[in-house]
Motif scaffolding. Structure first.
Motif, PDB file in Angstrom:
ATOM      1  N   SER A 113       0.885  -1.167   0.074  1.00  0.00           N
ATOM      2  CA  SER A 113      -0.555   0.197  -0.423  1.00  0.00           C
ATOM      3  C   SER A 113       1.062   1.126   0.180  1.00  0.00           C
ATOM      4  O   SER A 113       0.401   2.424  -0.295  1.00  0.00           O
ATOM      5  CB  SER A 113      -0.434   0.050   1.317  1.00  0.00           C
ATOM      6  OG  SER A 113       0.331  -0.237   2.396  1.00  0.00           O
ATOM      7  N   HIS A 139       2.520   2.085  -8.298  1.00  0.00           N
ATOM      8  CA  HIS A 139       0.870   1.739  -7.394  1.00  0.00           C
ATOM      9  C   HIS A 139       0.847   2.716  -9.413  1.00  0.00           C
ATOM     10  O   HIS A 139       0.043   2.284 -10.289  1.00  0.00           O
ATOM     11  CB  HIS A 139       0.435   2.862  -7.027  1.00  0.00           C
ATOM     12  CG  HIS A 139       0.346   2.247  -5.738  1.00  0.00           C
ATOM     13  ND1 HIS A 139      -0.002   2.359  -4.771  1.00  0.00           N
ATOM     14  CD2 HIS A 139       0.584   0.794  -5.761  1.00  0.00           C
ATOM     15  CE1 HIS A 139       0.238   1.493  -3.605  1.00  0.00           C
ATOM     16  NE2 HIS A 139       0.457   0.688  -3.919  1.00  0.00           N
ATOM     17  N   GLN A 140       1.512   3.872  -8.943  1.00  0.00           N
ATOM     18  CA  GLN A 140       1.439   4.964 -10.215  1.00  0.00           C
ATOM     19  C   GLN A 140       1.460   4.230 -12.337  1.00  0.00           C
ATOM     20  O   GLN A 140       0.947   4.392 -13.008  1.00  0.00           O
ATOM     21  CB  GLN A 140       2.355   6.112 -10.782  1.00  0.00           C
ATOM     22  CG  GLN A 140       1.826   6.864  -9.326  1.00  0.00           C
ATOM     23  CD  GLN A 140       2.730   8.357  -9.167  1.00  0.00           C
ATOM     24  OE1 GLN A 140       4.363   7.789  -9.474  1.00  0.00           O
ATOM     25  NE2 GLN A 140       2.353   8.973  -8.280  1.00  0.00           N
ATOM     26  N   GLU A 149      -0.728   1.452 -12.949  1.00  0.00           N
ATOM     27  CA  GLU A 149      -2.024   1.790 -13.443  1.00  0.00           C
ATOM     28  C   GLU A 149      -1.346   2.596 -15.037  1.00  0.00           C
ATOM     29  O   GLU A 149      -2.607   2.528 -15.663  1.00  0.00           O
ATOM     30  CB  GLU A 149      -1.867   3.292 -13.040  1.00  0.00           C
ATOM     31  CG  GLU A 149      -3.050   2.754 -11.487  1.00  0.00           C
ATOM     32  CD  GLU A 149      -3.036   4.017 -10.578  1.00  0.00           C
ATOM     33  OE1 GLU A 149      -2.896   5.015 -10.494  1.00  0.00           O
ATOM     34  OE2 GLU A 149      -4.414   3.577  -9.406  1.00  0.00           O
ATOM     35  N   TYR A 166      -3.211  -1.636 -15.457  1.00  0.00           N
ATOM     36  CA  TYR A 166      -4.364  -1.997 -13.759  1.00  0.00           C
ATOM     37  C   TYR A 166      -4.863  -1.302 -13.447  1.00  0.00           C
ATOM     38  O   TYR A 166      -4.346  -0.253 -13.078  1.00  0.00           O
ATOM     39  CB  TYR A 166      -2.550  -2.774 -13.288  1.00  0.00           C
ATOM     40  CG  TYR A 166      -2.489  -3.530 -13.693  1.00  0.00           C
ATOM     41  CD1 TYR A 166      -3.031  -5.092 -14.059  1.00  0.00           C
ATOM     42  CD2 TYR A 166      -1.333  -3.498 -14.871  1.00  0.00           C
ATOM     43  CE1 TYR A 166      -2.139  -5.943 -14.484  1.00  0.00           C
ATOM     44  CE2 TYR A 166      -0.381  -4.363 -15.755  1.00  0.00           C
ATOM     45  CZ  TYR A 166      -0.922  -5.836 -15.531  1.00  0.00           C
ATOM     46  OH  TYR A 166      -0.462  -6.715 -15.753  1.00  0.00           O
ATOM     47  N   ASP A 167      -5.790  -1.864 -12.742  1.00  0.00           N
ATOM     48  CA  ASP A 167      -6.938  -0.252 -12.217  1.00  0.00           C
ATOM     49  C   ASP A 167      -6.692  -0.932 -10.296  1.00  0.00           C
ATOM     50  O   ASP A 167      -7.713  -1.490 -10.282  1.00  0.00           O
ATOM     51  CB  ASP A 167      -8.442  -0.776 -12.696  1.00  0.00           C
ATOM     52  CG  ASP A 167      -9.214   0.598 -12.161  1.00  0.00           C
ATOM     53  OD1 ASP A 167      -8.838   1.010 -11.301  1.00  0.00           O
ATOM     54  OD2 ASP A 167     -10.410   0.840 -12.825  1.00  0.00           O
ATOM     55  N   GLY A 168      -6.630  -0.023  -9.423  1.00  0.00           N
ATOM     56  CA  GLY A 168      -5.878  -0.516  -8.558  1.00  0.00           C
ATOM     57  C   GLY A 168      -7.325   0.328  -7.536  1.00  0.00           C
ATOM     58  O   GLY A 168      -7.308  -0.315  -6.418  1.00  0.00           O
ATOM     59  N   SER A 169      -8.125   0.566  -8.611  1.00  0.00           N
ATOM     60  CA  SER A 169      -9.363   0.535  -7.413  1.00  0.00           C
ATOM     61  C   SER A 169     -10.806  -0.190  -7.706  1.00  0.00           C
ATOM     62  O   SER A 169     -11.810  -0.199  -6.795  1.00  0.00           O
ATOM     63  CB  SER A 169     -10.381   2.359  -7.631  1.00  0.00           C
ATOM     64  OG  SER A 169     -10.969   2.033  -9.069  1.00  0.00           O
ATOM     65  N   VAL A 170     -10.669  -0.605  -7.879  1.00  0.00           N
ATOM     66  CA  VAL A 170     -11.970  -1.844  -8.702  1.00  0.00           C
ATOM     67  C   VAL A 170     -12.193  -3.390  -7.576  1.00  0.00           C
ATOM     68  O   VAL A 170     -12.827  -3.474  -7.034  1.00  0.00           O
ATOM     69  CB  VAL A 170     -11.724  -3.229  -9.791  1.00  0.00           C
ATOM     70  CG1 VAL A 170     -13.020  -3.893 -10.696  1.00  0.00           C
ATOM     71  CG2 VAL A 170     -10.562  -1.931 -10.810  1.00  0.00           C
ATOM     72  N   SER A 171     -10.359  -3.771  -6.626  1.00  0.00           N
ATOM     73  CA  SER A 171     -10.718  -4.366  -5.865  1.00  0.00           C
ATOM     74  C   SER A 171      -9.503  -3.609  -4.665  1.00  0.00           C
ATOM     75  O   SER A 171      -9.358  -3.225  -4.867  1.00  0.00           O
ATOM     76  CB  SER A 171     -10.661  -5.904  -6.129  1.00  0.00           C
ATOM     77  OG  SER A 171     -10.842  -6.031  -6.773  1.00  0.00           O
ATOM     78  N   LYS A 172     -10.130  -4.432  -3.740  1.00  0.00           N
ATOM     79  CA  LYS A 172      -9.225  -3.834  -2.673  1.00  0.00           C
ATOM     80  C   LYS A 172      -8.280  -5.755  -2.169  1.00  0.00           C
ATOM     81  O   LYS A 172      -9.212  -6.668  -1.937  1.00  0.00           O
ATOM     82  CB  LYS A 172     -10.501  -3.964  -1.452  1.00  0.00           C
ATOM     83  CG  LYS A 172      -9.093  -3.496   0.359  1.00  0.00           C
ATOM     84  CD  LYS A 172     -10.103  -2.744   1.476  1.00  0.00           C
ATOM     85  CE  LYS A 172      -9.401  -2.440   2.467  1.00  0.00           C
ATOM     86  NZ  LYS A 172      -9.586  -1.665   2.998  1.00  0.00           N
TER      87      LYS A 172
END
Length: 142
Positions: A116, A122-123, A126, A130-136
């Motif tokens: 995290s 992460h950048q 993305e 890759y989408d980091g907001s779809v799942s946790k």
């Protein structure tokens, strides 16, 4: 060049992993495990090599599931690029290689986890789609 890791790569792989988790006391990279992964048709330890030096690595696991018919999914772990060679498209090349393999198997999706606090990673993910907001993501260490 991207290829599957071999037992002779153990030391260089260890050095790359140290860059990912510098304070890990549990890290161990046995040659036998590298060979075991190499022989497994659903698991891949990929390395990016230039002139004998390993500059990056990732692990790709192909996982079966029942929810999407016969379509498996890919799981990427332990992606790391040598700290002196970042921003040179090495990570991008490794991801694209893994993605093409997953496409060839008609995988439903590819998943990956990232610590995290690794904002630059992460950048990068993305930018690569890759989408980091779809799942946790959740982890439980055993």
């Amino acid at each position: 060049m991207i290829r599957e890791a071999e037992s002779k790569d153990r030391e260089q792989l260890s050095n790359l992993y140290r860059m990912l988790v510098p304070n890990s006391k549990k890290m161990s990279v046995p040659e036998e495990q590298i060979e075991k992964i190499r022989m497994d048709p659903a698991n891949f330890l990929l390395v990016y090599e230039e002139e004998g030096a390993l500059l990056g690595t990732l692990t790709l696991n192909i996982c079966l599931q029942a929810m999407h018919g016969t379509r498996p999914y890919g799981l990427i772990e332990n992606i790391v690029v040598h700290e002196d060679h970042r921003s040179n498209n090495i990570g991008q090349s490794l991801l694209k290689y893994a993605e093409e393999y997953c496409r060839s198997l008609h995988c439903h999706k590819i998943m990956l986890l990232s610590h995290s606090k690794r904002v630059r990673a992460h950048q990068f993910f993305e930018r690569e789609g890759y989408d980091g907001s779809v799942s946790k993501g959740f982890k439980k260490y055993l």
